[in-house]
Design an enzyme around this catalytic site. Sequence first.
Site, PDB file in Angstrom:
ATOM      1  N   HIS F  25       0.806  -1.154  -0.184  1.00 17.39           N
ATOM      2  CA  HIS F  25      -0.110   0.050   0.032  1.00 17.39           C
ATOM      3  C   HIS F  25       0.929   1.243  -0.017  1.00 17.39           C
ATOM      4  O   HIS F  25       2.124   1.145  -0.074  1.00 17.39           O
ATOM      5  CB  HIS F  25      -0.901  -0.051   1.223  1.00 17.39           C
ATOM      6  CG  HIS F  25      -0.469   0.276   2.435  1.00 17.39           C
ATOM      7  ND1 HIS F  25      -1.186   0.925   3.454  1.00 17.39           N
ATOM      8  CD2 HIS F  25       0.896   0.431   2.927  1.00 17.39           C
ATOM      9  CE1 HIS F  25      -0.412   1.203   4.494  1.00 17.39           C
ATOM     10  NE2 HIS F  25       0.809   0.846   4.316  1.00 17.39           N
ATOM     11  N   CYS F  44       5.549   6.723   4.276  1.00 12.70           N
ATOM     12  CA  CYS F  44       4.513   6.010   3.847  1.00 12.70           C
ATOM     13  C   CYS F  44       3.848   6.244   2.486  1.00 12.70           C
ATOM     14  O   CYS F  44       3.017   5.897   1.723  1.00 12.70           O
ATOM     15  CB  CYS F  44       3.609   5.880   4.758  1.00 12.70           C
ATOM     16  SG  CYS F  44       4.145   5.244   6.353  1.00 12.70           S
ATOM     17  N   HIS F  50       5.050   0.338  -0.503  1.00 21.90           N
ATOM     18  CA  HIS F  50       5.858  -0.572   0.529  1.00 21.90           C
ATOM     19  C   HIS F  50       4.775  -1.423   0.873  1.00 21.90           C
ATOM     20  O   HIS F  50       3.649  -1.518   0.539  1.00 21.90           O
ATOM     21  CB  HIS F  50       6.312   0.252   1.466  1.00 21.90           C
ATOM     22  CG  HIS F  50       5.352   0.887   2.396  1.00 21.90           C
ATOM     23  ND1 HIS F  50       4.653   2.194   2.216  1.00 21.90           N
ATOM     24  CD2 HIS F  50       4.836   0.557   3.637  1.00 21.90           C
ATOM     25  CE1 HIS F  50       3.799   2.590   3.194  1.00 21.90           C
ATOM     26  NE2 HIS F  50       3.739   1.395   4.063  1.00 21.90           N
ATOM     27  N   HIS F  52       3.331  -4.853   4.134  1.00 21.31           N
ATOM     28  CA  HIS F  52       3.383  -5.137   5.440  1.00 21.31           C
ATOM     29  C   HIS F  52       2.870  -6.697   5.618  1.00 21.31           C
ATOM     30  O   HIS F  52       1.909  -7.184   4.506  1.00 21.31           O
ATOM     31  CB  HIS F  52       2.402  -4.587   6.143  1.00 21.31           C
ATOM     32  CG  HIS F  52       2.771  -3.149   6.323  1.00 21.31           C
ATOM     33  ND1 HIS F  52       3.982  -2.678   7.171  1.00 21.31           N
ATOM     34  CD2 HIS F  52       2.438  -1.865   6.088  1.00 21.31           C
ATOM     35  CE1 HIS F  52       4.284  -1.215   6.924  1.00 21.31           C
ATOM     36  NE2 HIS F  52       3.058  -0.926   6.416  1.00 21.31           N
ATOM     37  N   ASP F  90      -4.636 -10.709   0.585  1.00 21.71           N
ATOM     38  CA  ASP F  90      -3.389 -11.290   0.677  1.00 21.71           C
ATOM     39  C   ASP F  90      -2.776 -11.193  -0.705  1.00 21.71           C
ATOM     40  O   ASP F  90      -3.202 -11.176  -1.886  1.00 21.71           O
ATOM     41  CB  ASP F  90      -3.899 -12.860   0.790  1.00 21.71           C
ATOM     42  CG  ASP F  90      -2.374 -13.388   1.010  1.00 21.71           C
ATOM     43  OD1 ASP F  90      -1.413 -12.574   1.804  1.00 21.71           O
ATOM     44  OD2 ASP F  90      -2.063 -14.581   0.815  1.00 21.71           O
ATOM     45  N   HIS F  91      -1.319 -10.788  -0.709  1.00 26.63           N
ATOM     46  CA  HIS F  91      -0.802 -10.707  -1.847  1.00 26.63           C
ATOM     47  C   HIS F  91      -1.388  -9.559  -2.711  1.00 26.63           C
ATOM     48  O   HIS F  91      -1.252  -9.702  -4.027  1.00 26.63           O
ATOM     49  CB  HIS F  91       0.013 -11.893  -2.775  1.00 26.63           C
ATOM     50  CG  HIS F  91       0.799 -12.535  -1.808  1.00 26.63           C
ATOM     51  ND1 HIS F  91       0.407 -13.285  -0.807  1.00 26.63           N
ATOM     52  CD2 HIS F  91       2.009 -12.734  -1.968  1.00 26.63           C
ATOM     53  CE1 HIS F  91       1.789 -13.719  -0.067  1.00 26.63           C
ATOM     54  NE2 HIS F  91       2.431 -13.621  -1.136  1.00 26.63           N
ATOM     55  N   GLU F 136      -0.525  -3.942  11.728  1.00 25.08           N
ATOM     56  CA  GLU F 136       0.208  -3.474  10.463  1.00 25.08           C
ATOM     57  C   GLU F 136       1.782  -3.788  10.773  1.00 25.08           C
ATOM     58  O   GLU F 136       2.369  -4.248   9.794  1.00 25.08           O
ATOM     59  CB  GLU F 136       0.137  -2.214  10.174  1.00 25.08           C
ATOM     60  CG  GLU F 136       0.469  -1.671   8.717  1.00 25.08           C
ATOM     61  CD  GLU F 136       0.252  -0.099   8.950  1.00 25.08           C
ATOM     62  OE1 GLU F 136      -0.509   0.361   8.242  1.00 25.08           O
ATOM     63  OE2 GLU F 136       1.547   0.896   9.067  1.00 25.08           O
TER      64      GLU F 136
END
Lengths: 148, 148, 148, 148, 148, 148
Positions: F25, F44, F50, F52, F90-91, F136
């Site tokens: 994100h 950010c 980037h 998490h 996810d991913h 996060e």
Amino acid sequence: MGYLKKVNYNMTAYLTRREQFNAAHKLWVKDWTDEKNKEVFGKCANKNWHGHNYTLFVTVKGQPHPQTGFVMDAKKLSQLIQKEITSKLDHANLNLDVDFIPKDLQPTTENLVILIWKQLEPLISDCQLHSIKLHETDNIYAEFFGEF
Amino acid sequence: MGYLKKVNYNMTAYLTRREQFNAAHKLWVKDWTDEKNKEVFGKCANKNWHGHNYTLFVTVKGQPHPQTGFVMDAKKLSQLIQKEITSKLDHANLNLDVDFIPKDLQPTTENLVILIWKQLEPLISDCQLHSIKLHETDNIYAEFFGEF
Amino acid sequence: MGYLKKVNYNMTAYLTRREQFNAAHKLWVKDWTDEKNKEVFGKCANKNWHGHNYTLFVTVKGQPHPQTGFVMDAKKLSQLIQKEITSKLDHANLNLDVDFIPKDLQPTTENLVILIWKQLEPLISDCQLHSIKLHETDNIYAEFFGEF
Amino acid sequence: MGYLKKVNYNMTAYLTRREQFNAAHKLWVKDWTDEKNKEVFGKCANKNWHGHNYTLFVTVKGQPHPQTGFVMDAKKLSQLIQKEITSKLDHANLNLDVDFIPKDLQPTTENLVILIWKQLEPLISDCQLHSIKLHETDNIYAEFFGEF
Amino acid sequence: MGYLKKVNYNMTAYLTRREQFNAAHKLWVKDWTDEKNKEVFGKCANKNWHGHNYTLFVTVKGQPHPQTGFVMDAKKLSQLIQKEITSKLDHANLNLDVDFIPKDLQPTTENLVILIWKQLEPLISDCQLHSIKLHETDNIYAEFFGEF
Amino acid sequence: MGYLKKVNYNMTAYLTRREQFNAAHKLWVKDWTDEKNKEVFGKCANKNWHGHNYTLFVTVKGQPHPQTGFVMDAKKLSQLIQKEITSKLDHANLNLDVDFIPKDLQPTTENLVILIWKQLEPLISDCQLHSIKLHETDNIYAEFFGEF
């Protein structure tokens, strides 16, 4: 001395003690067929048992004592939990071996937190039992806050 | 392209995959009296079993592939471990239910890492099995590096 | 019986036991000025001490016993570590209170793992001490493998 | 834009920031004899101090800002905690070195969460301080929710 | 003084420092079709990227200094890792943003540990770099020990 | 049978299921300049994203079922979360790829817990959704309890 009172008077803090035990169990309703048990409980219905490393968190609340700074002596809380709960549950079979788990009740984490509350609540004085939290795995835990 | 070769050529990296399973077991030597079993194994000899959340780490080593960057595809390693190991051990009784655990062998973490190595080692090609690590609790784990 | 021997004979497994202790210390060279101590050790040179929750991992290696499946009884290993190490280090001041820490040696994690090795190594028989690992924080740990 | 308002309007979310510090302390009532201090506080009364890696969780609550999505900028929350709390507590002696800990108050986790609340609460605007949680070890933590 | 020498002389200890960074990446071979990339890399080939909280462990080895007790000053090791590695990787895109990651090399954990080793190894003097370990998730990590 | 009713009748327990996903994100307000985005969101706001490893905790509350002992079948809760939430996150890229995240809303943890609540709340029957918690990083998490 006036200061101490100002700091603590009427302030409610929460203290949590973690304990651990390792136990076997299975989920199984006697009145059901094997097929229905497998259908509802899946692998948890394995007749030969399975087991977990349980992690228990007991939280009490109250006002820190002006001299000791304790809501409750964490060592005494630990000793109480060990005497009443983990000495009975550790390396035990939760379906067969524990006096305070009814034989016709599934030893799910949800039922266990209620049963542990019932054991500990009458034994805690000076402060109040606030919650029981029990981790069955890293992915599943249950809590009880005494809500009837 | 020359660069890629320089980066990876002849360099050995290690890749570890973690998997988990929950199982019951007890430690018990049939030829011994109840007293001797209790004396040697303590609470672990409870006849009604106890259990653990086991955490398994499988480490392979080899040269990262020039195009994929994989020593081994971590997803395939996971699938292999699940097919050969954790699908057999999860929610099982380690003394009774598992084809590759001899019935007359104690299911200690030390013996389990050796037995898991023996299952996986012949099935890993292109790279090499380096180690099996198994946590029985947060306080106890065993490792095997294939040392005979 | 032949099988048991085949499984275990000449196979070396590693067993690790985790223990914990909470202690105070500071890093301070008597022969240095306050300025030099602050410059080299930073906040660790606070004269009024600071402290840590230390986590200790003791690893032994050997062949699992054919009957018990133990490289070493993990409970006895725990008792040995508690008697010789953690009962002396827990809630202690590492600069002042511990008989086996020389007064003129900095109680860094690097020095502590060597000193703990020296205490335990002569007391382990039947199997071998393999390593001492000590976490000072989640971010810093030291290890010693007996390399002289 | 109407959508954003619908998503966030009047919805209260909670944001928690974790920080850490390492400190020394002891539990000791000046007016008591050594024997009574040992009896009440056990090893925590060691005159030469002991210490912990403390883990602090500060939780604020409020409505996420329509443009930034922040209840509070987590980096600013971190900077506030470091400036007001952890820069004073890290590598410090909690009985001797900290301006906001009264000298005649035991630095128990219960008292510390109340004292940290009192430091931070007046400094948080736009959103509200909800709770302070402090882990002294993996086994013991205290919480304060501003209950007077 | 003779004692200090006896304690430390010729003894090799290992010191590990943990650091963290959060980054985006994808696994993608330019010369392959979309289908082949999806087939080999699965969800990791998502064109819009995904990301991880990476945890990095850097281990050095050497003899603890007789006065400081340090194999290496852990704070300086941390500063070195931050300057050379995590300041470049944190909140970065590992395929696009990092000078020391070749554009035609997959940013797998296996390749990353080798690349990080190459950055740090020439910069460590007085002691030796022993290993780089990198966790991509709780389930996957890679290590490099400088084996060419 | 009367006993079962006494044990469970009108008692509210809480059950939590943990799930995980890895995503990319960035935080970025389209209407702002690059400078303002950098100023407000810092690292950010990196245009190249980037990411998490997110850890999600979904808590439901209700009365344990007299026969199964379940507030809700934890496996079914897991399947629901995977189908509605983690299979989509996810991913994935949280700014671009997810149908239930509005494109003009920052994918902060605070906003995500509200959005996940909105997805799951209408799909839970027999018991009630109590809270959504999302980590996060180890240092930052948000919670939503349905407070409008």
